[in-house]
Design a protein around this motif. Structure first.
Motif, short mmCIF file in Angstrom:
data_model
loop_
_atom_site.label_atom_id
_atom_site.label_comp_id
_atom_site.label_asym_id
_atom_site.label_seq_id
_atom_site.Cartn_x
_atom_site.Cartn_y
_atom_site.Cartn_z
N ALA A 2 57.19 28.73 -31.44
CA ALA A 2 57.71 29.55 -30.34
C ALA A 2 56.92 30.85 -30.21
O ALA A 2 56.47 31.42 -31.19
CB ALA A 2 59.18 29.86 -30.58
N LYS A 45 60.64 26.41 -23.36
CA LYS A 45 62.09 26.40 -23.59
C LYS A 45 62.49 27.06 -24.91
O LYS A 45 63.56 27.63 -25.02
CB LYS A 45 62.63 24.98 -23.51
N GLU A 46 61.63 26.98 -25.93
CA GLU A 46 61.95 27.53 -27.25
C GLU A 46 61.43 28.96 -27.45
O GLU A 46 61.64 29.55 -28.50
CB GLU A 46 61.37 26.62 -28.34
N ASP A 47 60.74 29.51 -26.46
CA ASP A 47 60.17 30.85 -26.58
C ASP A 47 61.24 31.92 -26.42
O ASP A 47 62.33 31.65 -25.90
CB ASP A 47 59.07 31.06 -25.52
N GLN A 48 60.92 33.12 -26.85
CA GLN A 48 61.82 34.26 -26.72
C GLN A 48 61.24 35.22 -25.67
O GLN A 48 60.05 35.50 -25.68
CB GLN A 48 61.96 34.99 -28.05
N TYR A 73 64.84 31.92 -24.72
CA TYR A 73 65.97 32.70 -25.24
C TYR A 73 65.79 34.10 -24.70
O TYR A 73 64.78 34.75 -24.99
CB TYR A 73 65.94 32.68 -26.77
#
Length: 177
Positions: A2, A45-48, A73
Motif C-alpha cells: 500500500a 483500494k488498499e492505499d491510504q 482508506y
C-alpha cells in the motif's frame, strides 16, 4: 504494498471554485467526475489518503456518494470550509478518520489544512493545502492542493523525491552565496 497519498481542496460540489481558481472544467458535474476518475486512477483500494481539508460543499448524501466511490482508506483533516460540520458528520459521510487539528506524520511532517509559519531552520516539513494555486513552498512547505497536481493525490514517495531536490538546490544556492 500500500502507498500513502496526500491531497486537498477538492471543493466537490462548489461551482464557484471553477472560476475562483480557473479550473479547467465546464461545470461542477464535470469537475466532480473528473476528480473522482483522477483519484481512482492514482490511488489503489488498499492505499491510504490524507485529505488536508475542504473536501465537499455537498450535503451528507452527496458527499457520502462521492466518498464511497473513492479508493483508499481516507483520513480528513478539517479545512476552513469543513469546520461547520461536526467530526461525526464527516465520519458518517464516509471518512475512516477525521481530525480537527493537524497530524504529525512520521515524526517529521506536519499535516495541516492551512500553511504554518516555518522558518528555514526548523527541522520539519509542513504538508498543507488551503492556498490552491498560490506558491508557498520551499524546503519546509509542500502544497498538495489539487491545482498543483493535475487534480490527483500526490504520493509520499513523490513528495520525498521533490523535497530532496529542493534541499539539494537550497544547498547549492547557499554554497554559491
Amino acid at each position: 504494498m500500500a502507498k500513502v497519498f496526500f491531497t486537498s481542496d477538492h471543493h466537490f460540489g462548489h461551482a464557484a471554485i471553477i472560476d475562483y481558481e480557473s479550473r479547467p472544467f465546464g461545470d461542477v458535474e464535470q469537475m466532480n467526475e473528473s476528480m473522482i476518475a483522477s483519484w481512482n486512477e492514482t490511488v489503489g483500494k488498499e492505499d491510504q489518503v490524507f485529505h488536508l481539508g475542504d473536501f465537499s460543499f455537498l450535503n451528507r448524501e452527496g458527499t457520502s456518494r462521492i466518498l464511497h466511490r473513492l479508493n483508499g482508506y481516507k483520513t480528513l483533516i478539517l479545512g476552513n470550509h469543513d469546520r461547520s460540520r461536526s467530526r461525526s458528520w464527516w465520519l458518517d459521510a464516509g471518512f475512516q478518520e477525521v481530525s480537527g487539528n493537524g497530524i504529525i506524520y512520521k515524526e517529521f511532517f506536519l499535516l495541516t489544512h492551512e500553511p504554518l509559519y516555518m522558518n528555514r531552520h526548523m527541522p520539519y516539513v509542513n504538508i498543507h493545502g488551503h492556498i490552491h494555486g498560490q506558491k508557498y513552498e520551499g524546503i519546509n512547505h509542500f502544497n498538495v492542493c489539487v491545482e498543483h497536481w493535475d487534480y490527483k493525490p500526490v504520493s509520499f514517495e513523490d513528495i520525498m523525491n521533490i523535497l530532496a531536490s529542493r534541499q539539494e538546490a537550497d544547498r547549492d544556492s547557499s554554497a554559491e552565496g
